[in-house]
Design a protein around this motif. Structure first.
Motif, PDB file in Angstrom:
ATOM      1  N   ALA A   2       0.828  -1.202   0.000  1.00  0.00           N
ATOM      2  CA  ALA A   2       0.000   0.000   0.000  1.00  0.00           C
ATOM      3  C   ALA A   2       0.865   1.256   0.000  1.00  0.00           C
ATOM      4  O   ALA A   2       1.991   1.259   0.490  1.00  0.00           O
ATOM      5  N   GLU A   4       2.333   4.660   1.115  1.00  0.00           N
ATOM      6  CA  GLU A   4       2.582   5.264   2.426  1.00  0.00           C
ATOM      7  C   GLU A   4       2.191   6.743   2.377  1.00  0.00           C
ATOM      8  O   GLU A   4       2.425   7.410   1.379  1.00  0.00           O
ATOM      9  N   ASN A  72      -2.319   3.650   6.513  1.00  0.00           N
ATOM     10  CA  ASN A  72      -1.004   3.609   5.865  1.00  0.00           C
ATOM     11  C   ASN A  72      -0.140   4.822   6.192  1.00  0.00           C
ATOM     12  O   ASN A  72       0.775   5.157   5.437  1.00  0.00           O
TER      13      ASN A  72
END
Length: 164
Positions: A2, A4, A72
């Motif tokens: 994912a 950041e 995230n």
């Protein structure tokens, strides 16, 4: 993996606060407006109902986006070291192309506010400034092969207005 989302602690807290508002107060307001609009009858020609449903969709999209950013998030400490440009520093530069001074605070992409001079560490200007010292001249590589030069005039830790 994912994406950041780099943020300051304050930016993270503001994102969590916004998410809480959207999930509680805003959802409740929209639900109430939908309920009132339904009472007007025929939903196929009910502009109030359609507008409230559109707003509900936008609210849910923003909730999903904020949840993803929080999940995230990478919280970076703002630097107090003014010997070089770091994340969180406020930097005053001289732009040779525009022949003027500008002041930027370098933060994460979720905290960008161009009106206040807050830019992303990943933006062309932010990336060019990181690691530079007072007196250094840095080249900024902008989209469309546009390139320009900035000179670092000062490095600080307080947010300042965009232009001096």
């Amino acid at each position: 993996m994912a994406e950041e989302f780099i943020m300051t602690k304050k930016g993270y807290e503001e994102t969590v606060e916004r998410l809480n508002y959207l999930q509680t107060e805003k959802r409740k307001e929209i639900t109430e407006r939908i309920k009132v609009a339904r009472s007007f009858g025929d939903l196929s020609e009910n502009a109030e109902y359609a507008a409230a449903r559109d707003e509900q969709t936008q609210n849910e999209l923003e909730i999903t986006e904020l949840e993803n950013k929080i999940k995230n998030a990478k919280i970076m400490e703002e630097s107090t070291d003014n010997s070089r440009v770091h994340f969180g520093n406020t930097v005053t530069v001289y732009d040779y192309d525009l022949e003027e001074k500008a002041t930027y605070t370098i933060k994460g992409a979720t905290e960008v506010d161009l009106e206040k001079g807050v830019i992303s560490i990943g933006s062309p200007v932010g990336a060019a400034l990181i690691g530079a010292k007072v007196g250094d001249k840095v080249k900024v590589y902008a989209p469309n092969n546009f390139e320009y030069e900035l000179e670092i005039l000062s490095i600080g830790t307080e947010e300042k207005p965009n232009k001096e």
